[in-house]
Design an enzyme around this catalytic site. Structure first.
Site, PDB file in Angstrom:
ATOM      1  N   LYS A   1      27.655  83.892 -18.924  1.00 41.80           N
ATOM      2  CA  LYS A   1      28.938  84.210 -19.578  1.00 41.80           C
ATOM      3  C   LYS A   1      29.613  83.000 -20.238  1.00 41.80           C
ATOM      4  O   LYS A   1      30.262  83.142 -21.270  1.00 41.80           O
ATOM      5  CB  LYS A   1      29.890  84.896 -18.593  1.00 41.80           C
ATOM      6  CG  LYS A   1      29.433  86.316 -18.253  1.00 41.80           C
ATOM      7  CD  LYS A   1      30.413  87.029 -17.335  1.00 41.80           C
ATOM      8  CE  LYS A   1      29.871  88.415 -16.968  1.00 41.80           C
ATOM      9  NZ  LYS A   1      30.788  89.152 -16.093  1.00 41.80           N
TER      10      LYS A   1
ATOM     11  N   ASP B   1      35.698  92.573 -19.506  1.00 37.93           N
ATOM     12  CA  ASP B   1      35.919  92.736 -18.062  1.00 37.93           C
ATOM     13  C   ASP B   1      37.411  92.879 -17.754  1.00 37.93           C
ATOM     14  O   ASP B   1      37.798  93.598 -16.828  1.00 37.93           O
ATOM     15  CB  ASP B   1      35.383  91.519 -17.290  1.00 37.93           C
ATOM     16  CG  ASP B   1      33.863  91.509 -17.214  1.00 37.93           C
ATOM     17  OD1 ASP B   1      33.254  92.592 -17.272  1.00 37.93           O
ATOM     18  OD2 ASP B   1      33.292  90.405 -17.096  1.00 37.93           O
TER      19      ASP B   1
END
Ligand code: ATR
Length: 280
Positions: free
Chosen positions: A69, A105
């Site tokens: 990420k 997210d």
């Protein structure tokens, strides 16, 4: 929309455990779209090179999971606000001008929480977040945005929580040592586990809920198993609970929309499909 089938992927190392291919394939079929979503195991040292070649192979974009990420954040030419705020990208969109990086997210957790308990629930009292890794960054940001009056960070390695709190740049985020959990649990109205404890193959989260008020909500972002020991314990004590599948499904909505130009819906049928996959 182009008639050419579009491809998308989830990139991780390892990635075989991911249920994202099941989820996106469900939506592709539901919307009668030509395309495919596959899991690509890519080692960290090959990440940038492989991602740069994906558009040449017909990929519209990709989800990015552990451990990529931060690397995805570095690779993106344009970032959305949540990616900038968290320093992490979980969705890449390949565009003519370069790579756009999103962090879905944050929205995923916020949507799951408001769908389950209503949009006001976060405002009702202090939240305690266990963990200070990448997932915690997204959750903390979602809680700030949703108006939590106080966010307490509790992490095994306190220095990581200190770093997260200072990056959050919001006076409502406070760091507490793990051994103060019992004290802060008394007036915690939302507890969120963002650590990997409780996940299949990992040790379970040993956390006493004895001082937690019965009205408090207990959420776990782990979704395999769906009912972690933390959630089972919380249910036994009469708490309202939320598992990690809601966040997983909701974070996928903006990604699918960006790649395939159709906004899919999170439905009981999708949940049932993923539950089947997780139990199989
Ligand atoms: P992610 O990006 O999924 O959040 P991560 O950055 O590796 O993954 O973070 C994992 C979190 O789980 C961290 O908060 C980690 O605590 P440390 O910062 O102390 O490492 C927490 N964690 C993992 N194993 C743990 C354990 N055995 N006990 C307590 N916390 C643990």
């Amino acid at each position: 929309m182009s008639a050419e089938p579009k491809l998308a992927a989830v990139i991780g190392w390892p990635v075989h455990h991911s249920v994202s291919p099941v989820m996106h394939s469900f939506w592709l079929k539901q919307h009668g779209l030509k395309g495919a979503y596959v899991a690509l195991p890519i080692a960290p040292e090959n990440f940038a090179r492989c991602v740069e070649d994906l558009p040449l192979m017909g990929f519209a974009g990709a989800n990015v999971t552990v451990p990529h990420k931060e690397a995805a954040f570095a690779l993106a030419r344009v970032l959305d606000e949540d990616a900038k705020a968290t320093g992490a990208v979980n969705t890449l969109v390949f565009e003519d001008g370069g790579i756009r990086g999103l962090n879905t997210d944050v929205r995923g957790f916020a949507s799951s929480l408001s769908e389950t308990f209503g949009s006001e629930v976060v405002r009702s009292g202090p939240a305690t977040v266990l963990g200070a890794g990448g997932a915690a960054r997204a959750i903390v940001h979602a809680l700030i945005r949703a108006g939590a009056p106080e966010i307490r960070l509790v992490n095994r390695t306190k220095s990581r929580a200190d770093t997260l709190a200072s990056q959050a740049q919001d006076g409502r985020v406070k760091v507490l040592p793990w051994n103060e959990w019992a004290a802060v649990s008394r007036d915690t109205s939302l507890l969120v586990n963002t650590t990997s404890l409780g996940m299949k193959g990992k040790p379970s989260l040993e956390l006493s809920l004895d001082s937690l008020a019965r009205e408090a909500i207990v959420a776990d972002i782990v979704y395999n198993p769906l009912e972690t020991e933390l959630l089972a314990n919380a249910k036994r004590r009469g708490h309202r609970t939320m598992d990690g599948l809601g966040m997983l499904m909701h974070q996928a909505v903006p990604a699918f929309a960006a790649w395939f130009a159709v906004t899919p819906r999170v439905t009981p049928a999708l949940r049932a499909e993923l539950e089947r996959c997780l139990s199989g």
